[in-house]
Design a protein around this motif. Structure first.
Motif, PDB file in Angstrom:
ATOM      1  N   ALA A 123       0.816  -1.231   0.000  1.00  0.00           N
ATOM      2  CA  ALA A 123       0.000   0.000   0.000  1.00  0.00           C
ATOM      3  C   ALA A 123       0.843   1.272   0.000  1.00  0.00           C
ATOM      4  O   ALA A 123       0.337   2.353  -0.295  1.00  0.00           O
ATOM      5  N   THR A 125      -0.805   4.356  -7.868  1.00  0.00           N
ATOM      6  CA  THR A 125      -1.807   4.998  -7.020  1.00  0.00           C
ATOM      7  C   THR A 125      -2.291   6.311  -7.631  1.00  0.00           C
ATOM      8  O   THR A 125      -1.509   7.109  -8.150  1.00  0.00           O
ATOM      9  N   GLY A 139      -4.117   5.398   0.672  1.00  0.00           N
ATOM     10  CA  GLY A 139      -3.508   4.098   0.995  1.00  0.00           C
ATOM     11  C   GLY A 139      -3.910   3.050  -0.020  1.00  0.00           C
ATOM     12  O   GLY A 139      -3.905   3.302  -1.229  1.00  0.00           O
ATOM     13  N   ARG A 140      -4.322   1.865   0.468  1.00  0.00           N
ATOM     14  CA  ARG A 140      -4.629   0.771  -0.455  1.00  0.00           C
ATOM     15  C   ARG A 140      -5.819   1.104  -1.356  1.00  0.00           C
ATOM     16  O   ARG A 140      -5.921   0.606  -2.472  1.00  0.00           O
ATOM     17  N   PHE A 170      -5.438  -2.899  -5.170  1.00  0.00           N
ATOM     18  CA  PHE A 170      -4.926  -3.661  -4.021  1.00  0.00           C
ATOM     19  C   PHE A 170      -5.657  -5.002  -3.923  1.00  0.00           C
ATOM     20  O   PHE A 170      -5.049  -6.051  -3.739  1.00  0.00           O
TER      21      PHE A 170
END
Ligand SMILES: Cc1cc2nc3c(=O)[nH]c(=O)nc-3n(C[C@H](O)[C@H](O)[C@H](O)COP(=O)(O)OP(=O)(O)OC[C@H]3O[C@@H](n4cnc5c(N)ncnc54)[C@H](O)[C@@H]3O)c2cc1C
Length: 382
Positions: free
Chosen positions: A135, A171, A177-178, A232
Motif C-alpha cells: 500500500a 496509485t 492508501g490501499r 490492491f
C-alpha cells in the motif's frame, strides 16, 4: 480420503515428466549460467497444454482442477523451477488478475494468448523502497482524458525483459492508501517504458528479473484492469493462487534434492563404506523425505479446498511458508551430503540451493505468512 492419482492425471503427469526430462533437463545448466530465459523451450509448452493450467478452455486454457495443476507444476519444478514458473503465468498472479477482473476484450487480447503459451507476462508490484508493504507504493497514475499517465519504478520484476505484456499497479491518490491503488495492463513497446534485467543474480537466474521504469507512460483507459481503487484487491486476490504455485514448485524441487542426495549418498564412499550407510547421513535423508511428504500434502490439501470452493487463504499461506522453509532445509542437507562437489556447477544441487532461498521471499515473505496464519487462527483476520 482418496489419494489415488486418476488415469487422466497420470497421462498428464507422464507427458509433463517426459517433456521436462527430454526437453528441459539437457539445457537447464547452460541457460542458468547464461541467465537467459529459454523462449524456444517455452514455445513448445503451449501446444502440449502445459501453459493453460486452470484457465477455462474459452480463454485458451487447459481447464485443469487445482490438484492436477499443482501435481503438474511439481513435475516441471523437479527439473527446473523457472520453467515450472512459466507454466503458471496464466494461472498465477498475471493471468488470474485478468481472468477475475478483466473485461471480455482484455481476456481475449491478453489472457487467451498467454494461456496458449504466447507469453511471458510480468506482474509488476514491488518497488525499490518496499515489497511487503504494497500500500505504500509510490508509482503514480494521473487521469488525462481517455488515458492515464504513469510514473514510477518497479523492481525485481520477473520476466520483465521478455514479457509480452505487463500487469502493474499505481496509485491515483497516495493519501487513500490501499484504496488509491489501481491496476493497469501495459504493452512493453509503449513510449516511456524501460526494462532492465539484473545480471549476476544469486538465484532465479534465467527468469530475467529486473527493473521497470515508467516515465510518463500513457495508458489508454481501456487498459485499466478493474475499477479505479480496486488494484490492491486485485493484487491480493491473485497472489493467493500464486502462493499455491510457489508451494508446488518447492515440492518439486524438494523431490529433486532428495533424489540427488540419495544417489550421491549411495555412490560416494568414505572409510570403505558408502556415506548412505552412516546414520548421520541417513538422518538427513529421513528429514528430507518426511518434509517432502508433509509439504506435498499441505499443497494438495490447499488445492483440493480451492477445487471444492472452500476458503483456502490460511491453507495457501501454510503451504507456501512450510514448503519453502522445508525446501531450504532440504536443499541445505542435500548440499552438505555432496561435500565439496556441492560447490561445483557441474552438479545440479547448487542451483536448487540458490533458488530455494528466494522461495522464502517471493509471493509474500515467510515472515508475512507467519503473521497471517496466526491472524487467521486468532480471528483477527477473516
Ligand atoms: C527472484 C525474485 C523474483 C521476484 N519477482 C517479482 C515479480 O515478478 N513481481 C514483483 O512485484 N515482485 C517480485 N519480487 C519481489 C518480491 O515480491 C519481494 O522481494 C517481496 O515481496 C519482499 O519484499 P522486499 O524484498 O522489498 O522486502 P521487504 O518488504 O523490505 O522486507 C525485508 C525483510 O523484512 C521482513 N519484513 C517486512 N515486513 C515485515 C513485518 N511486518 N513483520 C516481520 N517481518 C517483516 C521481510 O520478511 C523480509 O525478511 C521478486 C523477488 C525475487 C527475489
Amino acid at each position: 480420503m482418496d489419494f489415488k492419482i486418476s488415469e487422466e492425471q497420470t497421462a498428464i503427469l507422464d507427458m509433463t515428466r517426459r517433456f521436462a526430462r527430454e526437453r528441459i533437463r539437457p539445457h537447464v545448466r547452460q541457460y542458468d549460467r547464461d541467465e537467459r530465459f529459454p523462449l524456444e523451450i517455452y514455445a513448445e509448452m503451449g501446444p502440449l497444454g502445459l501453459t493453460g493450467g486452470v484457465i477455462p478452455e474459452a480463454y485458451g486454457g487447459a481447464g485443469m482442477d487445482f490438484v492436477t495443476y499443482a501435481l503438474m507444476v511439481m513435475e516441471l519444478a523437479e527439473v527446473c523451477q523457472v520453467m515450472a514458473c512459466a507454466a503458471t503465468w496464466a494461472s498465477g498472479v498475471g493471468g488470474l488478475s485478468v481472468l477475475n477482473f478483466g473485461t471480455e476484450e482484455q481476456k481475449q487480447k491478453y489472457l487467451a494468448p498467454l494461456a496458449r503459451g504466447q507469453g511471458p507476462v510480468a506482474f509488476a508490484l514491488t518497488e525499490t523502497h518496499t515489497g511487503s508493504d504494497v500500500a505504500s507504493m509510490r508509482t503514480r497514475a494521473v487521469r488525462d482524458g481517455d488515458h492515464y499517465v504513469l510514473n514510477g519504478t518497479k523492481t525485481w520484476i520477473s520476466a520483465v525483459a521478455v514479457a509480452r505484456w505487463i500487469v502493474t499497479f499505481a496509485t491515483l491518490d497516495a493519501s487513500a492508501g490501499r484504496k488509491g491503488i489501481t491496476a493497469f495492463l501495459l504493452e512493453p513497446e509503449w513510449a516511456g517504458i524501460t526494462r532492465t534485467p539484473f545480471k549476476n543474480k544469486v538465484g532465479f537466474r534465467p527468469l530475467e528479473s529486473g527493473e521497470l521504469v515508467l516515465d510518463n507512460v500513457r495508458v489508454p483507459v481501456a487498459n485499466r484492469l478493474g475499477e479505479e481503487g480496486q488494484g490492491f484487491k486485485i493484487a491480493m486476490s491473485s497472489v493467493e493462487s500464486g502462493r499455491l504455485t510457489v508451494a508446488a514448485r518447492c515440492v518439486g524441487m524438494m523431490r529433486a534434492c532428495l533424489a540427488l542426495a540419495s544417489d550421491y549418498a549411495k555412490t560416494r564412499e568414505t572409510f570403505g563404506q558408502p556415506i548412505g550407510q552412516r546414520q548421520l547421513v541417513q538422518s538427513k535423508i529421513t528429514d528430507m523425505r518426511v518434509a517432502y511428504e508433509t509439504a506435498r500434502l499441505l499443497v494438495l490439501q490447499a488445492a483440493w479446498k480451492k477445487d471444492n470452493g472452500e476458503r483456502a487463504r490460511a491453507d495457501m499461506s501454510m503451504a507456501k511458508m512450510y514448503a519453502s522453509d522445508a525446501l531450504m532445509r532440504t536443499a541445505e542437507d542435500a548440499m552438505q551430503i555432496h561435500g565439496a562437489y556441492g560447490c561445483s556447477d557441474e552438479y545440479d544441487i547448487g542451483r536448487y540451493w540458490r533458488d530455494a532461498k528466494f522461495m522464502q521471499t517471493i509471493e509474500g515473505s515467510n515472515e508475512i505468512h507467519r503473521g497471517l496464519i496466526a491472524e487467521y487462527e486468532l480471528g483477527y483476520r477473516q
